[in-house]
Design a protein around this motif. Structure first.
Motif, PDB file in Angstrom:
ATOM      1  N   PHE A 204       2.395   5.724  14.674  1.00  0.00           N
ATOM      2  CA  PHE A 204       1.478   6.968  14.445  1.00  0.00           C
ATOM      3  C   PHE A 204       1.311   7.384  13.030  1.00  0.00           C
ATOM      4  O   PHE A 204       0.203   7.921  12.535  1.00  0.00           O
ATOM      5  CB  PHE A 204       2.236   7.971  15.287  1.00  0.00           C
ATOM      6  CG  PHE A 204       1.452   9.378  15.320  1.00  0.00           C
ATOM      7  CD1 PHE A 204       0.242   9.591  15.958  1.00  0.00           C
ATOM      8  CD2 PHE A 204       2.201  10.654  14.811  1.00  0.00           C
ATOM      9  CE1 PHE A 204      -0.410  10.847  15.485  1.00  0.00           C
ATOM     10  CE2 PHE A 204       1.542  11.700  14.436  1.00  0.00           C
ATOM     11  CZ  PHE A 204       0.320  11.889  15.061  1.00  0.00           C
ATOM     12  N   ARG A 207      -0.163   4.333  10.421  1.00  0.00           N
ATOM     13  CA  ARG A 207      -1.196   3.447  10.959  1.00  0.00           C
ATOM     14  C   ARG A 207      -2.258   4.294  11.650  1.00  0.00           C
ATOM     15  O   ARG A 207      -3.362   3.664  12.055  1.00  0.00           O
ATOM     16  CB  ARG A 207      -0.887   2.373  11.926  1.00  0.00           C
ATOM     17  CG  ARG A 207      -0.020   1.396  11.511  1.00  0.00           C
ATOM     18  CD  ARG A 207      -0.536   0.420  10.518  1.00  0.00           C
ATOM     19  NE  ARG A 207       0.426  -0.451  10.041  1.00  0.00           N
ATOM     20  CZ  ARG A 207       1.357  -0.307   9.026  1.00  0.00           C
ATOM     21  NH1 ARG A 207       1.143   0.625   8.057  1.00  0.00           N
ATOM     22  NH2 ARG A 207       1.811  -1.486   8.662  1.00  0.00           N
ATOM     23  N   THR A 208      -2.221   5.736  11.505  1.00  0.00           N
ATOM     24  CA  THR A 208      -3.438   6.584  12.147  1.00  0.00           C
ATOM     25  C   THR A 208      -3.501   7.747  10.902  1.00  0.00           C
ATOM     26  O   THR A 208      -2.764   8.110  10.563  1.00  0.00           O
ATOM     27  CB  THR A 208      -3.008   7.075  13.401  1.00  0.00           C
ATOM     28  OG1 THR A 208      -2.006   8.236  12.980  1.00  0.00           O
ATOM     29  CG2 THR A 208      -2.547   6.209  14.451  1.00  0.00           C
ATOM     30  N   GLN A 210      -4.088  10.695  11.862  1.00  0.00           N
ATOM     31  CA  GLN A 210      -3.594  11.897  12.114  1.00  0.00           C
ATOM     32  C   GLN A 210      -2.059  12.000  11.588  1.00  0.00           C
ATOM     33  O   GLN A 210      -1.532  12.836  11.247  1.00  0.00           O
ATOM     34  CB  GLN A 210      -3.516  12.034  13.583  1.00  0.00           C
ATOM     35  CG  GLN A 210      -4.704  12.350  14.354  1.00  0.00           C
ATOM     36  CD  GLN A 210      -5.778  11.199  14.253  1.00  0.00           C
ATOM     37  OE1 GLN A 210      -5.332   9.980  14.153  1.00  0.00           O
ATOM     38  NE2 GLN A 210      -6.959  11.361  14.543  1.00  0.00           N
TER      39      GLN A 210
END
Length: 344
Positions: A204, A207-208, A210
């Motif tokens: 999370f 790799r994102t 957010q």
């Protein structure tokens, strides 16, 4: 003249070594040095310290702090901190144990339903602490220190009120046997759960888009807002996640001790902050790596285990932990100076 030339020739070498040391310290932080020193000291103090069985014990004992520290890292990344993680852990333990025991008493044949509903209730109770913290910080601009400190007191009072200060018993044995002392694929169940949580948070965060918002908000809140990041949602989600990790740790610890306790988790705020700061997470926000926090939690567990084997009193262990936290903060200040000097 010869002595002057030798001194002049040694100066670049000394300067180069100093810059190399600075660069290593800036890149690695203080944790590898502290870990190396601790391994040597406790190996000399106890012959049982550096054994495979003891290292496995350290790993098993550290997973609860490790899970809580993952959530605390998120709060620190955004420029705050969460003093209510211990309360979220305790409240989840109490509520989860009470629900589990009640359902098991009514329907003793439905063991896994009781376990599932108990765990869900406990985690939701802990997350409620995070929802209040997140709303206070994100929407009412309350200091994270004040709102989390207040919720720590409120949650602790609720946990004591629910139990009357008496441990909660009556949970199914399968809960403790599976999540406290069980193994999955040859790995202790708590370690397996901590690894899954750490992997999920790693994906999370790195790799994102957010996940990068946490670093952006902690680095510069106004710039993050101007770039289109929903800073309020990020801050709110930060404290909800922090409470979630603490609540999961609370349920795992409940399985380990086979009781719901209102008094467990009292040391978690200090220990989780120490694990993060020692791992190089900046108190100013925006700086820190998840893998380093995992090592920081293992280091705290290693220190506690080593002091137990060396028969150091528990009161002095608290002193040592406080000293380590102070050293980590000082090291963070020195590291910032080195970063500035290397840029120049």
């Amino acid at each position: 003249m010869a002595e002057q030339s030798v001194t002049a020739s040694n100066a670049p070498a000394i300067g180069g070594l100093g810059n190399l040391t600075k660069r290593l310290f800036v890149k690695l932080g203080i944790l590898p040095f502290l870990l190396f020193i601790a391994m040597i000291v406790f190996t000399l103090l106890s012959e049982n310290f550096l054994t495979l069985q003891n290292m496995m014990n350290v790993l098993r004992q550290s997973v609860y702090l490790m899970i809580v520290a993952l959530g605390q890292m998120l709060a620190l990344l955004t420029g705050g901190f969460d003093l209510s993680v211990g309360t979220a852990l305790a409240l989840s333990s109490v509520v989860g144990a009470m629900v589990m025991a009640a359902i098991f008493a009514i329907a003793p044949d439905m063991v896994w339903l009781a376990i599932a509903l108990g765990c869900l209730s406990g985690i939701l109770a802990g997350v409620t602490i995070g929802i209040v913290n997140g709303a206070g910080v994100a929407f009412f601009n309350v200091s994270p220190f004040m709102v989390s400190l207040g919720m720590a007191s409120v949650g602790f009072g609720i946990a004591l009120y629910l139990t009357g200060g008496v441990p909660v018993y009556g949970m199914p044995m399968a809960f403790s046997d599976t999540f406290g002392y069980g193994y999955l694929l040859g790995i202790p169940a708590p370690v397996f759960v901590a690894a899954l949580l750490a992997f999920g948070l790693y994906v999370f965060l790195y790799r994102t888009p957010q996940g990068r918002y946490f670093y952006a908000v902690g680095g510069n809140l106004k710039a993050a807002s101007l770039s289109g990041i929903n800073t309020k949602a990020t801050l709110f989600f930060t404290y909800v996640l922090s409470a979630f990790f603490a609540a999961v740790a609370g349920m795992l610890l409940t399985a380990r001790i086979d009781t719901g306790e209102a008094n467990i988790g009292a040391s978690m705020p200090l220990e989780s902050i120490a694990a993060c700061v020692i791992a190089g997470v900046s108190l100013r926000g925006g700086v820190g790596r998840l893998e380093s926090v995992v090592l920081g939690a293992l280091f705290i567990g290693l220190i506690q285990n080593g002091m137990n084997l060396a028969q150091i009193e528990s009161y002095l262990q608290t002193v040592v932990l406080g000293i380590l936290l102070i050293l980590a903060v000082i090291a963070d200040q020195i590291r910032l100076r080195y970063v500035a000097s290397l840029k120049n």
